[in-house]
Scaffold this motif. Sequence first.
Motif, PDB file in Angstrom:
ATOM      1  N   SER A  45      -5.956  10.898 -15.874  1.00 55.19           N
ATOM      2  CA  SER A  45      -5.696  10.203 -14.607  1.00 55.19           C
ATOM      3  C   SER A  45      -4.629  10.944 -13.798  1.00 55.19           C
ATOM      4  O   SER A  45      -3.663  11.454 -14.358  1.00 55.19           O
ATOM      5  N   PRO A  46      -4.780  10.965 -12.463  1.00 49.71           N
ATOM      6  CA  PRO A  46      -3.729  11.614 -11.659  1.00 49.71           C
ATOM      7  C   PRO A  46      -2.378  10.936 -11.829  1.00 49.71           C
ATOM      8  O   PRO A  46      -1.339  11.578 -11.722  1.00 49.71           O
ATOM      9  N   ALA A  47      -2.402   9.632 -12.131  1.00 57.22           N
ATOM     10  CA  ALA A  47      -1.123   8.944 -12.347  1.00 57.22           C
ATOM     11  C   ALA A  47      -0.383   9.576 -13.530  1.00 57.22           C
ATOM     12  O   ALA A  47       0.840   9.559 -13.586  1.00 57.22           O
ATOM     13  N   ASP A  79       3.154   6.513   2.323  1.00 54.92           N
ATOM     14  CA  ASP A  79       2.336   5.923   1.250  1.00 54.92           C
ATOM     15  C   ASP A  79       3.161   4.920   0.445  1.00 54.92           C
ATOM     16  O   ASP A  79       4.393   5.032   0.393  1.00 54.92           O
ATOM     17  N   ASP A  80       2.495   3.984  -0.197  1.00 59.13           N
ATOM     18  CA  ASP A  80       3.131   3.054  -1.152  1.00 59.13           C
ATOM     19  C   ASP A  80       4.336   2.332  -0.554  1.00 59.13           C
ATOM     20  O   ASP A  80       5.335   2.087  -1.249  1.00 59.13           O
ATOM     21  N   PHE A  81       4.279   2.017   0.731  1.00 64.31           N
ATOM     22  CA  PHE A  81       5.462   1.436   1.361  1.00 64.31           C
ATOM     23  C   PHE A  81       5.814   0.093   0.717  1.00 64.31           C
ATOM     24  O   PHE A  81       4.965  -0.772   0.547  1.00 64.31           O
ATOM     25  N   ILE A 116      -4.736  13.392   3.025  1.00 71.35           N
ATOM     26  CA  ILE A 116      -4.489  14.164   1.802  1.00 71.35           C
ATOM     27  C   ILE A 116      -3.103  13.795   1.277  1.00 71.35           C
ATOM     28  O   ILE A 116      -2.143  13.737   2.048  1.00 71.35           O
ATOM     29  N   ASN A 117      -3.010  13.534  -0.042  1.00 67.85           N
ATOM     30  CA  ASN A 117      -1.709  13.233  -0.653  1.00 67.85           C
ATOM     31  C   ASN A 117      -0.942  14.525  -0.879  1.00 67.85           C
ATOM     32  O   ASN A 117      -1.513  15.503  -1.376  1.00 67.85           O
ATOM     33  N   VAL A 118       0.337  14.536  -0.537  1.00 65.13           N
ATOM     34  CA  VAL A 118       1.149  15.716  -0.866  1.00 65.13           C
ATOM     35  C   VAL A 118       2.407  15.298  -1.619  1.00 65.13           C
ATOM     36  O   VAL A 118       2.930  14.206  -1.426  1.00 65.13           O
ATOM     37  N   ARG A 138     -14.813   1.822  -3.890  1.00 68.75           N
ATOM     38  CA  ARG A 138     -14.018   2.615  -4.834  1.00 68.75           C
ATOM     39  C   ARG A 138     -14.042   4.075  -4.371  1.00 68.75           C
ATOM     40  O   ARG A 138     -14.895   4.433  -3.545  1.00 68.75           O
ATOM     41  N   PRO A 139     -13.155   4.921  -4.901  1.00 68.50           N
ATOM     42  CA  PRO A 139     -13.252   6.352  -4.567  1.00 68.50           C
ATOM     43  C   PRO A 139     -14.658   6.860  -4.916  1.00 68.50           C
ATOM     44  O   PRO A 139     -15.214   6.476  -5.946  1.00 68.50           O
ATOM     45  N   MET A 140     -15.239   7.697  -4.050  1.00 67.36           N
ATOM     46  CA  MET A 140     -16.646   8.113  -4.235  1.00 67.36           C
ATOM     47  C   MET A 140     -16.802   9.617  -4.030  1.00 67.36           C
ATOM     48  O   MET A 140     -15.913  10.270  -3.464  1.00 67.36           O
ATOM     49  N   VAL A 192     -11.113   8.660   5.370  1.00 68.90           N
ATOM     50  CA  VAL A 192     -11.117   8.649   3.902  1.00 68.90           C
ATOM     51  C   VAL A 192      -9.848   9.305   3.378  1.00 68.90           C
ATOM     52  O   VAL A 192      -9.232  10.133   4.052  1.00 68.90           O
ATOM     53  N   GLU A 193      -9.468   8.912   2.153  1.00 75.97           N
ATOM     54  CA  GLU A 193      -8.341   9.547   1.469  1.00 75.97           C
ATOM     55  C   GLU A 193      -8.890  10.366   0.305  1.00 75.97           C
ATOM     56  O   GLU A 193      -9.691   9.856  -0.490  1.00 75.97           O
ATOM     57  N   ALA A 194      -8.467  11.630   0.217  1.00 77.74           N
ATOM     58  CA  ALA A 194      -8.915  12.482  -0.887  1.00 77.74           C
ATOM     59  C   ALA A 194      -8.094  12.155  -2.130  1.00 77.74           C
ATOM     60  O   ALA A 194      -6.865  12.099  -2.069  1.00 77.74           O
ATOM     61  N   LEU A 195      -8.769  11.920  -3.259  1.00 78.23           N
ATOM     62  CA  LEU A 195      -8.076  11.608  -4.524  1.00 78.23           C
ATOM     63  C   LEU A 195      -8.550  12.576  -5.600  1.00 78.23           C
ATOM     64  O   LEU A 195      -9.757  12.755  -5.807  1.00 78.23           O
ATOM     65  N   LEU A 196      -7.597  13.184  -6.269  1.00 80.49           N
ATOM     66  CA  LEU A 196      -7.882  14.261  -7.212  1.00 80.49           C
ATOM     67  C   LEU A 196      -8.363  13.718  -8.557  1.00 80.49           C
ATOM     68  O   LEU A 196      -7.835  12.712  -9.049  1.00 80.49           O
ATOM     69  N   ARG A 197      -9.336  14.385  -9.142  1.00 86.86           N
ATOM     70  CA  ARG A 197      -9.818  14.041 -10.491  1.00 86.86           C
ATOM     71  C   ARG A 197      -9.816  15.294 -11.347  1.00 86.86           C
ATOM     72  O   ARG A 197     -10.112  16.381 -10.856  1.00 86.86           O
ATOM     73  N   GLU A 255      -3.215  -1.330   0.986  1.00 88.56           N
ATOM     74  CA  GLU A 255      -3.864  -0.678  -0.146  1.00 88.56           C
ATOM     75  C   GLU A 255      -4.248  -1.698  -1.212  1.00 88.56           C
ATOM     76  O   GLU A 255      -3.589  -2.730  -1.340  1.00 88.56           O
ATOM     77  N   GLY A 256      -5.284  -1.379  -1.965  1.00 86.91           N
ATOM     78  CA  GLY A 256      -5.613  -2.185  -3.148  1.00 86.91           C
ATOM     79  C   GLY A 256      -6.182  -3.561  -2.835  1.00 86.91           C
ATOM     80  O   GLY A 256      -5.943  -4.507  -3.586  1.00 86.91           O
ATOM     81  N   VAL A 257      -6.950  -3.673  -1.739  1.00 85.93           N
ATOM     82  CA  VAL A 257      -7.584  -4.960  -1.431  1.00 85.93           C
ATOM     83  C   VAL A 257      -8.785  -5.121  -2.360  1.00 85.93           C
ATOM     84  O   VAL A 257      -9.684  -4.282  -2.359  1.00 85.93           O
ATOM     85  N   GLU A 258      -8.761  -6.187  -3.151  1.00 81.15           N
ATOM     86  CA  GLU A 258      -9.843  -6.367  -4.132  1.00 81.15           C
ATOM     87  C   GLU A 258     -10.699  -7.593  -3.842  1.00 81.15           C
ATOM     88  O   GLU A 258     -11.838  -7.665  -4.296  1.00 81.15           O
ATOM     89  N   HIS A 259     -10.153  -8.581  -3.140  1.00 79.92           N
ATOM     90  CA  HIS A 259     -10.899  -9.827  -2.933  1.00 79.92           C
ATOM     91  C   HIS A 259     -10.947 -10.229  -1.465  1.00 79.92           C
ATOM     92  O   HIS A 259     -10.023  -9.945  -0.703  1.00 79.92           O
ATOM     93  N   GLY A 276      -9.541  -0.383  -0.616  1.00 80.78           N
ATOM     94  CA  GLY A 276      -9.510  -1.007  -1.942  1.00 80.78           C
ATOM     95  C   GLY A 276     -10.909  -1.289  -2.454  1.00 80.78           C
ATOM     96  O   GLY A 276     -11.904  -1.084  -1.746  1.00 80.78           O
ATOM     97  N   TYR A 277     -10.942  -1.760  -3.717  1.00 86.63           N
ATOM     98  CA  TYR A 277     -12.225  -1.960  -4.387  1.00 86.63           C
ATOM     99  C   TYR A 277     -13.086  -2.982  -3.662  1.00 86.63           C
ATOM    100  O   TYR A 277     -14.302  -2.985  -3.810  1.00 86.63           O
ATOM    101  N   PHE A 278     -12.466  -3.908  -2.892  1.00 92.85           N
ATOM    102  CA  PHE A 278     -13.274  -4.873  -2.156  1.00 92.85           C
ATOM    103  C   PHE A 278     -14.255  -4.136  -1.232  1.00 92.85           C
ATOM    104  O   PHE A 278     -15.419  -4.520  -1.117  1.00 92.85           O
TER     105      PHE A 278
END
Length: 440
Positions: A235-237, A343-345, A278-280, A426-428, A220-225, A400-404, A421-423
Amino acid sequence: MLPDVAENCSCSLASGLGAPSLMRDPMTGLFNKHGLVTQGNELLPQLAAAGRRPQVIFLELNDYDALASRFGFQEILTLLTQVRELMVRSFRDSLVARFDSERFAVLADDEGEGLRRFLDALKQPMIVGGVALHLSVSCGIAIYPDSADNMDMLIMAARAARKEALNTGKPVAVFARDLRHRLRRRRAIEDALWDCRDGQHMRLLYQPKMTIHDGSLMGVEALLRWDHPELGTVSPAEFIPIAEQAGSILPIGNWVIREALHQKREWQRAGHDIALAINVSPLQLSADDQDRGVLSTLLSEIGRFDFDPTGIELEITEGLLTDADIMRQVQRVADAGFGIAVDDFGRDHSALSLLVDCPARTLKIDRSFVDNVASNDRQLAIVRFIVDLARSLGMRTVVEGVEHMQQLIRLADAGCDYGQGYFYYRPMAAAEVPSVRHMV
Ligand code: C2E
Ligand code: CA
Ligand code: CA
């Protein structure tokens, strides 16, 4: 026109040369800030009454520090003198001022004519110390009375607009009403973030990464809220870049590491061995901050919990691969046994060759590649190429970001190892992670 109005109020214009010395910049003879503010405040209401649209243009030479360290004092003086000449010639009927080093400001009422002339003139190289230089500038414009109703505030607004120009990579930006609102919100976020150093109002969600060929949970990837009582859910963005610029990312980032590892420990206690990413941020990895930095926090935490570091991965963005100091720190983290993921390559179009010396074991292919992979064969060919390259460098790939489903089928065909991804999910909340099911 500005000069006529000025003649009526008996002040000297255009260069400020006739102004008393308190109002003048000694190096260029232009107005200084005090001069511009004093003269400008007298002129603003008169110009408006005459149906003009006065505006303040704040202007900075880009890369001035690099120029100042490359050339001596005399050459910098030549450069500033040439800039002054260009400005006086371009902003013909305006008040021109130099604030300090590379910062200038103008009060104009010519609908942008002068600025256009100045930017055009800058296209020609300037000769400084026998070298032909192409100067670049960034400018912000604030218009009276929409942006502000006095010179001090107009200058502040024009400065803020210049920052906006720099951030968006444009030479000029105009202070817009919504910029005022955005600046106020940004300041509120910046201040509130310092109160979150121990995780107040913050929580982590976890997004599963799944093995594509058998649908099992890979980690799992930890995402901050952040749920702030007044600002709402931010939003973290939006807030991570602000925390990075303000420096509050250091205490917050340390809290994320401690909290995520604590959670990993909780899962372990309940019998679930779950790999954690963990994102740094760059600042957390910068060499100056080793005491408060990532590695010391990681080492002290895994010591407490007796963790195997290979089950913990740090996600760094590909932009960091070009920073030698940061990569030395990344290498130390990798040498200590922790995993590194890029990340985000593909988002920043970095050179593939940067991966050669990178100690990462995982390459996360950016969502932008996934978006139209189902309909675009050329896009798919690029993903296949990246996957092959990663594999030959001993790295595994996460898309990343696989939805379908359609995207997933094509990505599996291209040889991607893992999907997120959401497919899938989602982050939980942490409590839901142990019930993640196989998805084939
Ligand atoms: P990221 O590391 O690239 O994280 C993935 C982002 O994509 C997450 O957004 C996630 O919720 C979202 N996402 C996941 N699957 C999908 C999908 O199928 N479709 C779409 N449209 N989006 C998807 P989030 O949580 O809003 O985070 C945004 C960014 O904020 C992250 O991008 C990361 O760069 C940063 N961030 C989040 N938490 C942290 C943290 O603890 N520390 C640091 N330094 N940065 C963090
Ligand atoms: Ca990430
Ligand atoms: Ca990402």
